[in-house]
Design a protein around this motif. Structure first.
Motif, PDB file in Angstrom:
ATOM      1  N   CYS A   1       0.841  -1.203   0.000  1.00 54.80           N
ATOM      2  CA  CYS A   1       0.000   0.000   0.000  1.00 54.80           C
ATOM      3  C   CYS A   1       0.875   1.253   0.000  1.00 54.80           C
ATOM      4  O   CYS A   1       1.842   1.347   0.766  1.00 54.80           O
TER       5      CYS A   1
ATOM      6  N   LEU B   1      -6.290  -1.628   6.033  1.00 57.90           N
ATOM      7  CA  LEU B   1      -5.532  -1.338   7.252  1.00 57.90           C
ATOM      8  C   LEU B   1      -5.951   0.015   7.837  1.00 57.90           C
ATOM      9  O   LEU B   1      -6.207   0.133   9.022  1.00 57.90           O
ATOM     10  N   HIS B   2      -6.018   1.037   6.996  1.00 60.83           N
ATOM     11  CA  HIS B   2      -6.506   2.323   7.484  1.00 60.83           C
ATOM     12  C   HIS B   2      -7.682   2.825   6.648  1.00 60.83           C
ATOM     13  O   HIS B   2      -8.113   3.958   6.797  1.00 60.83           O
ATOM     14  N   GLY B   3      -8.133   1.997   5.728  1.00 60.98           N
ATOM     15  CA  GLY B   3      -9.326   2.344   4.960  1.00 60.98           C
ATOM     16  C   GLY B   3      -9.098   3.292   3.794  1.00 60.98           C
ATOM     17  O   GLY B   3     -10.040   3.861   3.269  1.00 60.98           O
ATOM     18  N   TRP B   4      -7.855   3.469   3.361  1.00 58.16           N
ATOM     19  CA  TRP B   4      -7.621   4.384   2.251  1.00 58.16           C
ATOM     20  C   TRP B   4      -8.104   3.765   0.940  1.00 58.16           C
ATOM     21  O   TRP B   4      -7.965   2.558   0.706  1.00 58.16           O
TER      22      TRP B   4
ATOM     23  N   HIS C   1       0.349   3.932   1.314  1.00 61.06           N
ATOM     24  CA  HIS C   1       0.285   4.638   2.592  1.00 61.06           C
ATOM     25  C   HIS C   1       1.393   4.111   3.507  1.00 61.06           C
ATOM     26  O   HIS C   1       2.473   4.672   3.534  1.00 61.06           O
ATOM     27  N   LEU C   2       1.163   3.017   4.205  1.00 57.05           N
ATOM     28  CA  LEU C   2       2.200   2.521   5.115  1.00 57.05           C
ATOM     29  C   LEU C   2       2.591   1.086   4.808  1.00 57.05           C
ATOM     30  O   LEU C   2       2.926   0.307   5.701  1.00 57.05           O
ATOM     31  N   LYS C   3       2.521   0.743   3.520  1.00 52.33           N
ATOM     32  CA  LYS C   3       3.079  -0.508   3.025  1.00 52.33           C
ATOM     33  C   LYS C   3       2.371  -1.769   3.514  1.00 52.33           C
ATOM     34  O   LYS C   3       2.980  -2.828   3.629  1.00 52.33           O
ATOM     35  N   ALA C   4       1.092  -1.689   3.824  1.00 54.90           N
ATOM     36  CA  ALA C   4       0.348  -2.918   4.122  1.00 54.90           C
ATOM     37  C   ALA C   4       0.405  -3.818   2.899  1.00 54.90           C
ATOM     38  O   ALA C   4       0.425  -3.338   1.757  1.00 54.90           O
TER      39      ALA C   4
ATOM     40  N   CYS D   1      -7.679  -0.249   0.923  1.00 58.86           N
ATOM     41  CA  CYS D   1      -6.740  -0.945   1.800  1.00 58.86           C
ATOM     42  C   CYS D   1      -7.368  -0.935   3.182  1.00 58.86           C
ATOM     43  O   CYS D   1      -7.603   0.132   3.758  1.00 58.86           O
TER      44      CYS D   1
HETATM   45  S1  FES Z   1      -1.325   1.005   4.946  1.00 59.12           S
HETATM   46 FE1  FES Z   1      -2.904   0.942   3.512  1.00 59.12          FE
HETATM   47  S2  FES Z   1      -4.291   2.428   4.181  1.00 59.12           S
HETATM   48 FE2  FES Z   1      -2.668   2.559   5.595  1.00 59.12          FE
END
Ligand code: FES
Length: 526
Positions: free
Chosen positions: A466, A488-491, A468-471, A486
């Motif tokens: 991802c 993990l944080h819903g982005w 964002h933070l690499k999920a 995603c």
């Molecule tokens: S890691 Fe994907 S939305 Fe935060």
């Protein structure tokens, strides 16, 4: 292994080889907005605080309660310290009188006396807690526990590889100001809140499914809001957009997805966890307690009113020239900020409401112009409206983290043009040289990182990690039509254009399975 519920994210773990107290929180946090619920102030803290080890997962004030740590936790305890990038937590704990520290090497199992094993995973991106959040894994005599807390690792494989886990403690409820503080029509707020509430549960199910522990303990919230001005944030008004569902809601939602292994701990509940069983006893029946939630909250509200009033009386500092002091504190940091200032990309306005409740002073933190100045009737990226007294207090105490104080208090309203911008909040949690430098370095590294691996989800080929933070999107990515979420944080991302629909920047690489990959392009902050 015995686990005693001590409220919110807190628990005491007892084994024959030693005891660990985790995240004891009793006093109100964030401008007296958050209180632990159920109330845990009546517990025998002298006894609970007499422990061999202390673990504080991170510096958020609903986990790190300085007054309580100072008064009640044995200074003979060894602190199990996550490997955070800054020394702030250790410094604060030393100031409280702790002298024994075990600096746990990140993600390495450490064997303590008597065969007790622990491992701490520290998360260290600028968006993880106040520059750091962590989880604690514990093993004794074949029984394994993961206190994931409110940390959001990209996956739990690191813990799963250490053997089957018997007790998994994790967050399931909200712990943020979105969407309640936004100046939006009520219907929009409810819709956004509902989405968020659903996402929180989806993420929780995913983690639970990742680890497949024998028993799942919903912890780390929600808090309760006892000030009359914030009372509406308690999930007691039948609002489907409320982001603070409690443990009883968790039980019913979990049952809907087939979950049968949940264990709710009230303050004072005791769970005896073995490799085979989990026997739990409670001070009062759990169902009955939550059935009377409104009465409990009302009783707490009356009892805690003097505490709230006393705190409020301490916030005003009329002697402080807010504009001047913000210039002195913030302008040097604006000068140094490259990635974050660029990421914010516009002015951010603070409307400060005076003691009379009406007069307003408007101050702009001008990120492109690198200055703090009076508002000049311009378009701004974000606007925050709050009491002048709160900012006076932050300046008076030299607070370096306005997220871990003002924003989490929910004592403000906000409006913004365009998407959510994580850099705004990253900046206001980094109002110190040390934090800012760390975050700038992190973004620098992160922006340069080349993430070449692709995966296929449905009709789309997307980058595996991802933006964002690499999920890992093979686990957290859900594609519906042309959009990827995603979890993990819903982005959300529009796959045709690669555009992030949730926040500025963070473009995703994607193309349809039956189309050719476009020529590679770097990520952009703007
Ligand atoms: S890691 Fe994907 S939305 Fe935060």
């Amino acid at each position: 292994m015995r686990v005693t519920g001590t409220g919110h994210a807190s628990m005491r773990i007892d084994t024959p080889a030693g005891s660990i107290l985790c995240d004891p929180w009793v006093n109100p946090a964030y401008f007296a907005s958050w209180f632990p619920f159920p109330d845990n102030s009546q517990l025998d803290w002298d006894t609970l605080g007499d422990v061999d080890y202390l673990y504080v997962s991170h510096l958020h004030r609903d986990h790190f309660d300085a007054a309580h740590l100072k008064r009640y936790v044995s200074k003979k305890a060894t602190v199990l310290l996550p490997a955070f990038p800054t020394s702030e937590m250790e410094d604060e704990l030393r100031e409280l009188g702790f002298t024994h520290f075990l600096k746990a090497p990140n993600e390495e199992v450490v064997e303590l006396d008597g065969g007790l094993k622990v491992m701490i995973q520290a998360l260290t991106s600028p968006t993880d807690g106040p520059i750091g959040d962590s989880s604690l894994w514990v093993e004794y005599d074949g029984v394994r526990l993961l206190n994931q807390n409110d940390a959001r690792p990209t996956d739990l494989s690191l813990f799963a590889e250490l053997g089957h886990v018997h007790a998994h403690m994790l967050q399931f409820s909200g712990a943020i100001w979105y969407p309640m503080v936004y100046e939006l029509p009520q219907a929009a707020k409810t819709a956004f809140g509902k989405q968020k509430r659903d996402r929180q549960f989806d993420r929780t199910w995913r983690y639970i499914d990742d680890l497949k522990a024998d028993h799942v303990f919903p912890i780390a919230g929600p808090p309760c809001f006892l000030d009359d001005a914030l009372w509406q944030f308690n999930d007691i008004h039948g609002d489907e957009g409320n982001i603070f569902p409690d443990q009883s809601v968790f039980l019913s939602e979990y049952a809907k997805v087939g979950g049968t292994n949940a264990v709710v701990l009230l303050p004072g509940s005791v769970a005896e966890v073995t490799t085979e069983t989990c026997e739990t006893s409670h001070p009062v029946p759990v169902e009955e307690f939550f059935a009377n939630k409104v009465a409990h909250l009302e009783e707490m509200r009356e009892r805690k009113r003097p505490i709230i009033e006393a705190e409020k009386a301490s916030w005003r500092h009329p002697e402080i020239d807010v504009l001047k002091e913000m210039q002195r504190r913030i302008e040097p940091l604006l000068d140094e900020s490259i990635y974050i200032a660029k990421g914010v990309g516009g002015p951010v306005r603070f409307d400060l409401v005076g003691y009379d409740g009406e007069s307003v002073e408007s101050i702009v933190v001008d990120f492109p112009g690198k200055q703090v100045r009076p508002y000049a009737d311009e378009k701004v990226r974000y606007r925050f409206r709050t009491e002048r007294a709160l900012i006076e207090h932050l300046l008076h105490i030299g607070e370096v983290d306005w997220v871990n104080s003002l924003f989490l208090s929910c004592r403000f309203s906000a409006a913004r043009i365009g998407q959510y911008n994580e850099f705004v909040y990253s900046f206001f949690k980094c109002l110190s040289e040390e934090r800012l430098q760390y975050s700038e370095g992190w973004y620098d590294e992160h922006e340069r990182a080349v993430d070449a691996e692709d995966i296929t989800i449905g009709d789309w080929v997307v980058q595996r990690r991802c933006p964002h933070l690499k999920a890992d999107l093979s686990r957290f990515g859900v594609v519906e039509g042309d959009q990827l979420t995603c979890q993990l944080h819903g982005w959300r991302f529009d796959l045709s254009s690669g555009r992030c629909l949730t926040s500025v920047g963070h473009k995703i690489r994607a193309h349809r399975v039956d189309e050719q990959a476009p020529a590679p392009a770097g990520e952009s902050l703007t």
